[in-house]
Scaffold this motif. Structure first.
Motif, PDB file in Angstrom:
ATOM      1  N   LYS A  53      -5.125   8.159   0.595  1.00  0.00           N
ATOM      2  CA  LYS A  53      -3.877   8.759  -0.126  1.00  0.00           C
ATOM      3  C   LYS A  53      -3.511   7.890  -1.340  1.00  0.00           C
ATOM      4  CE  LYS A  53      -0.353  11.714   0.627  1.00  0.00           C
ATOM      5  NZ  LYS A  53      -0.547  13.089   0.176  1.00  0.00           N
ATOM      6  N   PHE A  54      -3.575   6.613  -1.112  1.00  0.00           N
ATOM      7  CA  PHE A  54      -3.019   5.587  -2.325  1.00  0.00           C
ATOM      8  C   PHE A  54      -3.840   6.021  -3.526  1.00  0.00           C
ATOM      9  CE2 PHE A  54      -3.454   1.634  -4.120  1.00  0.00           C
ATOM     10  CZ  PHE A  54      -2.106   0.811  -4.115  1.00  0.00           C
TER      11      PHE A  54
ATOM     12  N   ILE B  23      -6.506   9.655  16.680  1.00  0.00           N
ATOM     13  CA  ILE B  23      -5.807  10.447  15.655  1.00  0.00           C
ATOM     14  C   ILE B  23      -6.912  11.613  15.490  1.00  0.00           C
ATOM     15  CG2 ILE B  23      -6.006  10.439  13.138  1.00  0.00           C
ATOM     16  CD1 ILE B  23      -5.197   7.820  12.859  1.00  0.00           C
ATOM     17  N   VAL B  24      -8.294  11.391  15.411  1.00  0.00           N
ATOM     18  CA  VAL B  24      -9.104  12.384  15.665  1.00  0.00           C
ATOM     19  C   VAL B  24      -8.966  13.604  16.459  1.00  0.00           C
ATOM     20  CG1 VAL B  24     -11.477  13.198  15.105  1.00  0.00           C
ATOM     21  CG2 VAL B  24     -10.516  11.100  14.139  1.00  0.00           C
TER      22      VAL B  24
ATOM     23  N   ASN C  58       2.525   3.145  -3.269  1.00  0.00           N
ATOM     24  CA  ASN C  58       1.915   4.174  -4.043  1.00  0.00           C
ATOM     25  C   ASN C  58       1.129   5.326  -3.437  1.00  0.00           C
ATOM     26  OD1 ASN C  58       2.325   1.832  -5.686  1.00  0.00           O
ATOM     27  ND2 ASN C  58       0.581   1.944  -6.949  1.00  0.00           N
ATOM     28  N   ILE C  59       1.432   5.615  -2.109  1.00  0.00           N
ATOM     29  CA  ILE C  59       0.693   6.683  -1.630  1.00  0.00           C
ATOM     30  C   ILE C  59       1.199   8.183  -2.216  1.00  0.00           C
ATOM     31  CG2 ILE C  59      -0.060   5.414   0.544  1.00  0.00           C
ATOM     32  CD1 ILE C  59       1.989   7.210   2.000  1.00  0.00           C
TER      33      ILE C  59
ATOM     34  N   LEU D 286       0.883  -1.273   0.177  1.00  0.00           N
ATOM     35  CA  LEU D 286      -0.017   0.078  -0.082  1.00  0.00           C
ATOM     36  C   LEU D 286       0.805   1.293   0.115  1.00  0.00           C
ATOM     37  CD1 LEU D 286      -2.826  -0.329   2.668  1.00  0.00           C
ATOM     38  CD2 LEU D 286      -2.946   0.288   0.191  1.00  0.00           C
ATOM     39  N   MET D 287       1.866   1.253   0.898  1.00  0.00           N
ATOM     40  CA  MET D 287       2.707   2.225   0.960  1.00  0.00           C
ATOM     41  C   MET D 287       3.342   2.684  -0.413  1.00  0.00           C
ATOM     42  SD  MET D 287       2.308   3.324   3.973  1.00  0.00           S
ATOM     43  CE  MET D 287       3.071   4.816   3.889  1.00  0.00           C
TER      44      MET D 287
ATOM     45  N   PHE E 288      -6.850   3.934  10.548  1.00  0.00           N
ATOM     46  CA  PHE E 288      -5.400   4.297   9.821  1.00  0.00           C
ATOM     47  C   PHE E 288      -5.415   3.754   8.180  1.00  0.00           C
ATOM     48  CE2 PHE E 288      -4.751   4.266  14.183  1.00  0.00           C
ATOM     49  CZ  PHE E 288      -3.383   4.687  14.587  1.00  0.00           C
TER      50      PHE E 288
ATOM     51  N   PHE F 229     -13.683  14.610   7.364  1.00  0.00           N
ATOM     52  CA  PHE F 229     -13.378  15.698   8.507  1.00  0.00           C
ATOM     53  C   PHE F 229     -11.834  15.818   8.293  1.00  0.00           C
ATOM     54  CE2 PHE F 229     -12.143  16.259  12.811  1.00  0.00           C
ATOM     55  CZ  PHE F 229     -12.634  17.696  13.057  1.00  0.00           C
ATOM     56  N   LEU F 230     -11.161  14.869   8.361  1.00  0.00           N
ATOM     57  CA  LEU F 230      -9.714  14.872   8.299  1.00  0.00           C
ATOM     58  C   LEU F 230      -9.056  15.551   7.096  1.00  0.00           C
ATOM     59  CD1 LEU F 230      -8.681  11.830  10.309  1.00  0.00           C
ATOM     60  CD2 LEU F 230      -8.317  13.963  11.099  1.00  0.00           C
TER      61      LEU F 230
ATOM     62  N   ILE G 118      -7.098   6.205   6.165  1.00  0.00           N
ATOM     63  CA  ILE G 118      -6.079   7.467   5.727  1.00  0.00           C
ATOM     64  C   ILE G 118      -5.165   7.147   4.739  1.00  0.00           C
ATOM     65  CG2 ILE G 118      -4.312   8.792   6.594  1.00  0.00           C
ATOM     66  CD1 ILE G 118      -5.853   8.904   9.198  1.00  0.00           C
ATOM     67  N   VAL G 119      -4.722   5.897   5.082  1.00  0.00           N
ATOM     68  CA  VAL G 119      -3.298   5.344   3.910  1.00  0.00           C
ATOM     69  C   VAL G 119      -4.149   5.087   2.641  1.00  0.00           C
ATOM     70  CG1 VAL G 119      -1.896   3.490   3.474  1.00  0.00           C
ATOM     71  CG2 VAL G 119      -1.978   4.641   5.699  1.00  0.00           C
TER      72      VAL G 119
ATOM     73  N   ARG H 148      -5.693  15.659  16.636  1.00  0.00           N
ATOM     74  CA  ARG H 148      -5.927  16.603  15.500  1.00  0.00           C
ATOM     75  C   ARG H 148      -6.828  17.779  15.890  1.00  0.00           C
ATOM     76  NH1 ARG H 148      -4.747  18.165  10.737  1.00  0.00           N
ATOM     77  NH2 ARG H 148      -6.451  19.055   9.355  1.00  0.00           N
TER      78      ARG H 148
ATOM     79  N   VAL I 182       1.698  10.610   6.918  1.00  0.00           N
ATOM     80  CA  VAL I 182       0.994  10.316   5.601  1.00  0.00           C
ATOM     81  C   VAL I 182       0.802  11.459   4.668  1.00  0.00           C
ATOM     82  CG1 VAL I 182      -1.283   9.273   4.857  1.00  0.00           C
ATOM     83  CG2 VAL I 182      -0.461   8.378   6.829  1.00  0.00           C
ATOM     84  N   SER I 183       0.433  12.497   5.118  1.00  0.00           N
ATOM     85  CA  SER I 183       0.395  13.743   4.291  1.00  0.00           C
ATOM     86  C   SER I 183       1.696  13.971   3.525  1.00  0.00           C
ATOM     87  CB  SER I 183       0.033  14.777   4.996  1.00  0.00           C
ATOM     88  OG  SER I 183      -1.235  14.770   5.882  1.00  0.00           O
TER      89      SER I 183
ATOM     90  N   MET J 202      -9.192  14.085   4.189  1.00  0.00           N
ATOM     91  CA  MET J 202      -8.802  12.770   3.206  1.00  0.00           C
ATOM     92  C   MET J 202      -9.954  12.323   2.459  1.00  0.00           C
ATOM     93  SD  MET J 202      -5.498  12.479   4.064  1.00  0.00           S
ATOM     94  CE  MET J 202      -4.331  11.702   4.615  1.00  0.00           C
TER      95      MET J 202
ATOM     96  N   MET K  14       2.374   2.024  12.127  1.00  0.00           N
ATOM     97  CA  MET K  14       1.232   1.010  11.850  1.00  0.00           C
ATOM     98  C   MET K  14       1.792  -0.419  12.355  1.00  0.00           C
ATOM     99  SD  MET K  14      -1.254   2.023   9.245  1.00  0.00           S
ATOM    100  CE  MET K  14      -1.418   1.997   7.693  1.00  0.00           C
TER     101      MET K  14
ATOM    102  N   PHE L 197       1.417  10.470  12.853  1.00  0.00           N
ATOM    103  CA  PHE L 197       0.795   9.517  11.603  1.00  0.00           C
ATOM    104  C   PHE L 197       0.163  10.348  10.829  1.00  0.00           C
ATOM    105  CE2 PHE L 197      -2.423   7.014   9.846  1.00  0.00           C
ATOM    106  CZ  PHE L 197      -1.730   5.838   9.303  1.00  0.00           C
ATOM    107  N   PHE L 198      -0.782  11.077  11.017  1.00  0.00           N
ATOM    108  CA  PHE L 198      -1.461  11.859   9.934  1.00  0.00           C
ATOM    109  C   PHE L 198      -0.600  13.033   9.149  1.00  0.00           C
ATOM    110  CE2 PHE L 198      -3.974  15.415   8.685  1.00  0.00           C
ATOM    111  CZ  PHE L 198      -5.160  14.532   8.013  1.00  0.00           C
TER     112      PHE L 198
ATOM    113  N   VAL M  14       4.135  11.623   2.923  1.00  0.00           N
ATOM    114  CA  VAL M  14       4.498  10.506   2.617  1.00  0.00           C
ATOM    115  C   VAL M  14       6.014  10.000   3.012  1.00  0.00           C
ATOM    116  CG1 VAL M  14       4.797   9.368   0.135  1.00  0.00           C
ATOM    117  CG2 VAL M  14       3.643  11.628   0.090  1.00  0.00           C
TER     118      VAL M  14
ATOM    119  N   MET N  35     -12.664  23.196  13.652  1.00  0.00           N
ATOM    120  CA  MET N  35     -11.997  23.483  14.814  1.00  0.00           C
ATOM    121  C   MET N  35     -11.041  24.751  14.886  1.00  0.00           C
ATOM    122  SD  MET N  35     -10.187  20.812  13.509  1.00  0.00           S
ATOM    123  CE  MET N  35      -8.717  20.524  12.820  1.00  0.00           C
TER     124      MET N  35
ATOM    125  N   VAL O 104       5.382   6.208   8.775  1.00  0.00           N
ATOM    126  CA  VAL O 104       3.778   5.478   8.821  1.00  0.00           C
ATOM    127  C   VAL O 104       3.865   4.098   8.854  1.00  0.00           C
ATOM    128  CG1 VAL O 104       2.165   5.103   7.188  1.00  0.00           C
ATOM    129  CG2 VAL O 104       3.312   7.369   7.130  1.00  0.00           C
TER     130      VAL O 104
END
Lengths: 343, 318
Positions: B158-159, A284-285, A29-30, A26-27, B151, B256-257, B154-155, A288, A303-304, B259, A315, A299-300, A306, B276, A311
């Motif tokens: 993005k993928f 996570i939420v 192609n992000i 998965l990673m 998790f 909300f995030l 989110i990944v 943030r 990911v943004s 993504m 995980m 983590f968030f 890359v 927020m 990440v």
């Protein structure tokens, strides 16, 4: 028991391998990791190629995975691009605790996580404390006063809370206790960060800043947990040994808190242990929204950006933690309830 | 003496047709149990109203209203002109909750369908064939269970995220991210359903009617879909209903995030993005979509609870 735990832990190994393969693919192609290297985006294509080679991104996925897993210090890699592998590799691989280094910050991924982990753990520790105490109190009271006004109100409230996304409850509590309390001149709770920069990172500061995030995380779970506690308490209260305790004239409080609570609280152990994935997701939420510098935010952001190594590290740690908690829950349950035998 | 009358009144009064009419069919019995579940009826009515709100509302507001940007009128409090106020770039929140509701509800339903297909196929194959296939599929299911859904979402967003072009259906343009969100929610949430279906299949495949079907040489595919699946439909319906609520929640989390579904296409989740930062200035622009999400999820949960009691009276939720 020992055999059971050993078998569970052995079973976890292939499980973690499957997970790591899925995630690794998965990673891939992000996004392009080179595009976001901390704003220092290399523009010349020769530079990009060199970096790609140094990071090992030019290798086939399978080779990258092997390097990630067991490192590449046993072989030589090609650093100067002439097609001949000459430099000995330096990576040790995940199995030896090397999760690689962050592409953005040039620090070991484990060091980055180590910085943030305590912040998340504080949040979670406080959360568990609030949820368990709250659920036991509310659930017991509801069970003892079954079908009272309090019980009905709690049933309705917990149904509503259970359907609420964490962010909504967080926004509501920020609005009421942060914004409006300030407006009305009441003591208000801070809505962002871990401490006031002026006051420094002191215990009262952190505790004060923790109130709203912990409350929003806890309220949602509290709803489910207290229902669980209530039904488990009701079941125990109808059992013979409780009647015996009552009829031999023991004080009511003693029967409730010593005889009944002990057994009724047992199932709570399972849901606390198995709820870890939900809790981590909620973190996570929450992190943030409240600007809490914890793992969820790391983590968030990773990911943004890359930032693949970070990440992946997060995980994998989450997966290990979840599996470990499943096993621990089983052990704790068997220890608390001798009727349960694993074999 | 009054006590006798009270006791008599407490005895359930049967209507004549309930006692003397022909026996009720399974469907009628189910409906009767469902109708008596007050919360489920409340959920059904509420849900119908929410559907009317988001699909009927489209007759009042056009999609252009929902996406019209008017930066001069940003963050306006609720007024006669904008009953729910305006958002950070001056779009009307009321119109956006209507169009956002459509997308949120559609995502909930279609993600459930994706989940249903994967979950039923995996569960049926594992439960019916057993052995190595079962062991393999269940290891995979377990692996997918371990990582918290958000998790993965989110990944995966993005993928797949940036690569989807906009799509147009029925003359309306949707952000391609809608499809991505539907797929990733479906792909990350089938595990629970697969386990339920597997358990049902394992217990049902030993029953006499399956044995009879096998003995008459019915092909495996027909035994699975024609004989066993229809008999395990009750728990599937219940968890599919609850899955709609979970999918709507999952969509709102990733949107909300930032993504999930990308603007200008509105969903209840992405209307809340960045809320927020405006907590002090503008409560209206996160409050209304938030309340709608809560109401929807609450009604679906009630509905699912009622369905569980109606379809499968033996299993009671705690």
């Amino acid at each position: 028991m020992g055999r059971y735990v050993a078998r569970r832990l052995l079973q976890a190994i292939p499980l973690l391998l499957i997970i790591s393969v899925i995630l690794f693919v998965l990673m891939q192609n992000i996004g392009d990791p080179l595009a976001t290297m901390g704003g220092r985006r290399p523009t010349r294509s020769a530079d990009r190629e060199r970096l790609r080679r140094q990071l090992g991104l030019d290798k086939p996925v399978l080779v990258q995975y092997v390097y990630w897993l067991i490192g590449n210090d046993w072989t030589k890699v090609d650093m100067d691009g002439d097609g001949v592998a000459e430099t000995p590799g330096v990576r040790k691989g995940v199995l030896r605790g090397d999760f690689g280094s962050s592409l953005k910050k040039r620090e070991a991924a484990t060091a980055l996580i180590g910085e943030r982990l305590p912040n998340t753990l504080i949040l979670m520790g406080a959360y568990e404390l609030v949820v368990i105490l709250g659920a036991v109190a509310v659930g017991m009271y509801s069970a003892v006063r079954q079908y009272s006004l309090f019980d009905h109100v709690m049933t309705a409230v917990s149904f509503i809370l259970y359907s609420m996304p964490i962010f909504f409850i967080a926004l509501l509590s920020m609005y009421i206790f942060g914004v409006n309390f300030k407006r009305w001149g009441l003591p208000y709770f801070p809505t962002v960060g871990m401490f006031e920069p002026a006051a420094g990172k002191t215990v009262p500061q952190v505790a004060w800043h923790m109130v709203l995030p912990v409350a929003s995380l806890a309220l949602i779970s509290l709803a489910g947990y207290s229902r669980f506690m209530r039904s488990s308490m009701l079941e125990v209260l109808s059992q013979d040994y409780v009647r015996t305790a009552k009829s031999k004239g023991l004080e009511r409080r003693y029967v409730l808190f010593v005889h009944a609570l002990k057994n009724a609280a047992l199932p709570i152990v399972t849901i606390v242990g198995l709820d870890l994935p939900t809790l981590l997701g909620g973190a996570i939420v929450t992190e943030r929204i409240f600007g809490w510098p914890g793992m969820g935010r790391l983590f968030f952001d990773s990911v943004s950006d890359v930032d693949t190594p970070v990440v992946m590290a997060i995980m994998m740690m989450v997966s290990v933690a979840v599996i470990l908690f499943q096993v621990l829950t089983d052990i704790a349950y068997a220890w608390l309830d001798p009727r349960i035998r694993f074999d | 003496m009054a006590t006798i009358r009270e006791t008599a009144a407490a005895v359930p009064q049967f209507k004549v047709d309930e006692l003397e009419g022909p026996p009720l069919t399974l469907r009628q019995l189910t409906w009767r149990r469902f109708r008596r579940h007050k919360m489920a009826m409340f959920g059904t009515v509420m849900l119908a109203l929410l559907f009317v709100y988001s699909f009927g509302g489209a007759l009042v507001f056009s999609e252009a209203d929902a996406n019209a940007v008017e930066t001069a009128a940003r963050l306006q409090p609720p007024s006669r002109e904008h009953p729910f106020g305006t958002d950070t770039i001056g779009r009307d929140v009321l119109a956006r909750t209507i169009y956002g509701g459509q997308i949120s509800l559609i995502i909930g339903l279609t993600a459930m369908l994706v989940e249903l297909v994967i979950g039923v196929l995996v569960g049926a194959a594992a439960g019916f064939y057993g052995g190595k296939l079962d062991a393999m599929l269940m290891r995979f299911t377990e692996a997918a269970f371990v990582i918290p859904q958000i998790f993965l979402l989110i990944v995966m967003s993005k993928f797949f995220g940036s690569s989807m072009p906009n799509i147009s259906v029925l003359g309306r343009n949707f952000s391609g991210s809608v499809v991505v969100v539907i797929l990733i929610i479906g792909v990350t949430s089938w595990m629970y359903l697969a386990r339920i279906v597997r358990a049902e299949f394992i217990s049902l495949k030993e029953r006499e009617f399956v044995l009879a079907a096998r003995a008459t040489g019915t092909p495996a595919r027909q035994i699975i879909f024609g004989h066993i699946l229809p008999n395990s439909i009750a728990p599937i319906i219940v968890s599919a209903t609850l899955a709609v609520a979970a999918a709507i929640l999952a969509e709102s989390y990733i949107s909300f995030l930032g993504m999930g579904v990308q603007p200008p296409t509105a969903t209840w989740g992405n209307m809340l993005e960045g809320a927020m930062n405006y907590i002090e200035e503008a409560w209206w622009f996160w409050f209304f979509p938030g309340v709608l999400i809560v109401l929807t999820v609450l009604s679906i949960n009630f509905l699912g609870d009622g369905l569980r009691d109606a379809l499968d009276p033996r299993s009671r939720a705690v």
